[in-house]
Structures are given as C-alpha cells and as structure tokens.
Design a protein around this motif. Sequence first.
Motif, mmCIF file in Angstrom:
data_model
loop_
_atom_site.group_PDB
_atom_site.id
_atom_site.type_symbol
_atom_site.label_atom_id
_atom_site.label_comp_id
_atom_site.label_asym_id
_atom_site.label_seq_id
_atom_site.Cartn_x
_atom_site.Cartn_y
_atom_site.Cartn_z
ATOM 1 N N PRO A 90 0.784 -1.249 0.000
ATOM 2 C CA PRO A 90 0.000 0.000 0.000
ATOM 3 C C PRO A 90 0.813 1.295 0.000
ATOM 4 C CG PRO A 90 -0.078 -1.035 2.165
ATOM 5 C CD PRO A 90 0.622 -1.991 1.259
ATOM 6 N N THR A 91 2.084 1.273 0.410
ATOM 7 C CA THR A 91 2.854 2.523 0.473
ATOM 8 C C THR A 91 4.162 2.485 -0.313
ATOM 9 O OG1 THR A 91 3.944 1.810 2.525
ATOM 10 C CG2 THR A 91 1.936 3.131 2.762
ATOM 11 N N ALA A 92 4.725 1.298 -0.572
ATOM 12 C CA ALA A 92 6.006 1.193 -1.285
ATOM 13 C C ALA A 92 5.749 0.934 -2.765
ATOM 14 C CB ALA A 92 6.859 0.072 -0.693
ATOM 15 N N ASN A 93 6.429 1.663 -3.614
ATOM 16 C CA ASN A 93 6.262 1.515 -5.058
ATOM 17 C C ASN A 93 6.921 0.219 -5.545
ATOM 18 O OD1 ASN A 93 5.515 2.353 -7.660
ATOM 19 N ND2 ASN A 93 7.558 3.167 -8.043
ATOM 20 N N SER A 122 -4.112 -9.340 3.617
ATOM 21 C CA SER A 122 -4.531 -7.955 3.856
ATOM 22 C C SER A 122 -3.414 -7.215 4.590
ATOM 23 C CB SER A 122 -5.818 -7.923 4.696
ATOM 24 O OG SER A 122 -6.184 -6.590 5.000
ATOM 25 N N PHE A 123 -3.188 -5.937 4.204
ATOM 26 C CA PHE A 123 -2.161 -5.101 4.834
ATOM 27 C C PHE A 123 -2.795 -4.094 5.780
ATOM 28 C CE2 PHE A 123 -0.038 -6.355 0.887
ATOM 29 C CZ PHE A 123 1.210 -6.729 1.360
ATOM 30 N N MET A 129 12.255 0.543 6.636
ATOM 31 C CA MET A 129 11.523 1.799 6.852
ATOM 32 C C MET A 129 10.018 1.583 6.697
ATOM 33 S SD MET A 129 13.888 4.560 4.812
ATOM 34 C CE MET A 129 12.807 5.934 5.161
ATOM 35 N N ASN A 130 9.243 2.306 7.535
ATOM 36 C CA ASN A 130 7.784 2.325 7.410
ATOM 37 C C ASN A 130 7.322 3.765 7.328
ATOM 38 O OD1 ASN A 130 7.324 -0.511 7.642
ATOM 39 N ND2 ASN A 130 7.651 -0.341 9.850
ATOM 40 N N ARG A 131 6.403 4.040 6.414
ATOM 41 C CA ARG A 131 5.819 5.377 6.323
ATOM 42 C C ARG A 131 4.344 5.262 6.031
ATOM 43 N NH1 ARG A 131 10.076 8.017 2.449
ATOM 44 N NH2 ARG A 131 11.794 8.345 3.890
ATOM 45 N N ASP A 132 3.569 6.178 6.601
ATOM 46 C CA ASP A 132 2.139 6.225 6.299
ATOM 47 C C ASP A 132 1.933 6.687 4.861
ATOM 48 O OD1 ASP A 132 1.158 5.332 8.727
ATOM 49 O OD2 ASP A 132 1.258 7.324 9.635
ATOM 50 N N PRO A 133 0.773 6.370 4.265
ATOM 51 C CA PRO A 133 0.523 6.820 2.886
ATOM 52 C C PRO A 133 0.536 8.341 2.770
ATOM 53 C CG PRO A 133 -1.151 5.244 3.617
ATOM 54 C CD PRO A 133 -0.331 5.593 4.816
#
Length: 519
Positions: A186-189, A226-227, A427-431
Amino acid sequence: MASQPSLAPLPPAPVLLQGREMQLQTRQQAKHSVSDPKRTEKREMSWRPQYRSSKFRNVYGKVANREHCFDGIPITKNVHDNHFCAVNAKFLAIVTESAGGGSFLVIPLEQTGRIEPNHPKVCGHQGNVLDIKWSPFIENIIASCSEDTSVRIWEIPDGGLKRNLTDAVLELYGHSRRVGLVEWHPTANNVLFSAGYDYKVLIWNLDIGEPVKMIDCHTDVILCMSFNTDGSLLSTTCKDKKLRVIEPRSGRVLQEASCKNHRVNRVVFLGNTKRLLTTGVSRWNTRQIALWDQEDLSMPLIEEEIDGLSGLLFPFYDADTHMLYLAGKGDGNIRYYEISSEKPYLNYLMEFRSPAPQKGLGVMPKHGLDVSACEVFRFYKLVTLKGLIEPISMIVPRRSETYQEDIYPMTPGTEPALTPDEWLSGMNRDPILMSLKEGYKKTSKVVFKAPIREKKSVVVNGIDLLENVPPRTENELLRMFFRQQDEIRRLKEDLSQKDIRIRQLQLELKNLRNSPKNN
C-alpha cells in the motif's frame, strides 16, 4: 314499628388512606425489586444507547442506469473464490471465459454499454487467470497471476487496447504450483506480493524483477492477504483454519489464532484501529463475522452470525468513513455497518438488496468517486448470468451541493511513500494523503520501467525456486509442460536468430575471399 338493621360503622378516613399508602408502597417495592426480570434486562442493556446519531445512518445504494453498465462480457465461470475484477479511475478489468489459456478484458471506464465480442484482450497466460490487481500508484500497470505458475505485469496504453496484448512487461516465475493471489504493497512503489498453492508468499521487487523475500509459515493454501495502513504488517487466512499476523520482511509470525469454531475465509485490517475483521463459518455452518485485536488473537472481541446462506462473505472496509461492507458471493445483498472503538463495535446501518446474484465485486479507489453526488463508495458487481458489470454507488443523502468535508477527509493518494529498497531496509511510512475537494485530476509522476534480466535462476533464502520440482498432480504436470513449451519457444527463436547471423557471417567471409584485393 319494625326495628331497622344496624349498619357497621365506617372506618375513619385516615385509616383508609393509610391502607392505600401501604399498598402503593408494596407495589413500588415490588417494582424496584432486583428479582424483576424487566429491571434486570434494562440494567444489562443500559450501556447501549437507544438512538445513535450517525452521518452515515441513511446511506443508500444506487444502481447505475443500464446505459452506464458494461454489457455482453463473457465473465469467467471459474469457481476460485476471488473477485475476478479490478477497477481504478481509468480502467475496468474483468477475467473472462476463454479457450486455450487465460485472458482478461481491460475497458476504459467511459466506454460503457455493450462490449463487442471481438474486443481486444490481455491473453498471454497459458492457464486460467485467478487474480488481477491494478497498481495503486501507476494507473496503467496491472498485475495478474495464473494457473500456469506465473505472475505477469502488463502495461495498458492510455486509450485502452487496440489489439490483443500477449507480451507482458515482466514475467515472474518463482512459484512451483499455481498462483491464486496477488496484492500490491500500500505505500512502497513496485513491491508485489503473490501467494501460491505451494503454500508460499513471495515478495517481488519489480525494480529488479526478482523475488527478494519468501514467507514460508503456512501449512495449506492461503485464502486471503490484507495489509495494515502503512504496510508494516500482513494478515493472512489459510485453509489450515488459522489466522496469522506476519511481519512481512522477516516472515516472522507475530500472532496466530486457531479458528476451530469460527472457520475463517477472509480477513481485512480495519485501518489504523489495530483491529482485524474476519468472515467465515460457525460450527453450525452459518455465515459469521468476528472482530479481533491484532495484538492478541487468543479470543475474538465479538462474533456475530449473519445468516444461514452458504456463499462466501467478502468484507470491504472504508477507513475514511469507518464503514464496513459485507457482500455475499452468490446472493445480491450488501450489508453495511459502522465501526466504533467502543462496545458494541459493530453498528448495523442498512442493507442493499438486489435479485441478481454477484460473482465478485470490484471497488473504485477514493480518488475516482463522484464527490459532487456525495458518493462514499462504489462497487462494480459481476452478474455472470447476464454477462453484466453493474456499478453500485453508496451515497450519503445531502441537500447541499457544496463539498462535504466531514464525509471526505484526507485520503491516501497515488504517490508512493517509499521506494522498494527503503521498505526492504526496514523503513515504514504512512501513505501520502490528498484532498478530494477540487476533484482529483492530478496524474501520477511515477513511471514503470521494466528491468533487463538475463539470468534464469531465482534464488531466495538460498533456495532456487525454479529448480525442477516434481509435479504432484495432473494440473501441475500441465503447468510444467506449459512452462517448458514457453522455454522451448524462446530457445527456438534464439536459435533461428543465431542461424541467420551465422549465414550473414558466412556470406561476408565468402565475399571477402572473393574480393579482388585477396587475388
């Protein structure tokens, strides 16, 4: 003169009043007695509000007119439990019934009405297509997986297909058996997850076109993935009747629930509420939903029986409105609820009813909705019997025609928050959020570039995934045959090119020998 009978003297007024007061007092004591069942029931139910005020209490489903539907589509008859449909703001993709391999249609959204039988298809797979998903960041890129054990990435031209598309941008081989599920991060390309019937989940880095991680903790076929919001956690349901919460980069199982009474089929993360919702079947074979705390799967927070029908329940969650939609496969109903953080957690709102049964449902991303009509969700319903795709809009009734900020908060957009290498490094980042206020017209700057690959071996965790795995079933033997046929075709093409080159070199050599300078 006869004497009259003597009458009994009346009691004085104060005595009568005193008797009535005692009766009233006794009645009141009985009324307030703890043994009164009505009093007990009221006490038990006292935490439930009688009237809930909710802005989504009157949400209703509106079916598009026939001219705005997609008609004449040979929807696949495959019994695999998937939606066979994917939609974004540009295109609608539907898996179709076809002979001699797997194919799916891609139709521009504005091209409604009857679809011609000879409409161009995406038809590069050698086996039935089991799942398709659009990239969340590049609207022309779609991933598909098939019974031929491959995952393929396709690039659709802006105006749609003019001819059949047989060459994928990327062909990904790593599973030893058919591949049933694909999911984009959902957030990483350019990070794609695939789940196969070899009980493995592979994580693909599409920048290099290779699998970079393998999750090998399941003991049976994976039914659903599901993520959570930032993609740091993956939840899966499996045929081994277990619900798992997994850290995808390490493959470590953080939580596991053995669901013997509630046999889980589908799971969905409820946004960033740290809760999961599963649909499944109870021990009495009734359809059931269960709510779980993602940090403690020992017991569900609540379980609720829905009905006695047999079709699978597909859950859809809208994190912006906190609404949950439950759609049954094989029936025409869509129930919807509002999720709250306190008891009773699930608040039933209403039900959309339709006589036409649905095989699957595609969901439009938020930036593709019509905000001027107060549309908060849109389904694309597959009606197999009619060969029809029917849009269903969920609308909040409002009189004002201005933008309704309370029902359209900031929502995840089409810009990735991370590169594949950043996500894989931990690394984790919100959308990255965007507003729908001005009507979303911005095009994504992300462009897909297929990597150039030469090597044929696929090594993950020290295991070559493409080494010869002995087939266990007749279907696996066919898949292996198709793969080998593909390889033979490529080798023949290489050989013919080399033959042509050899002839050219021989001719050049002959010309050099016969030239006057050499005489």
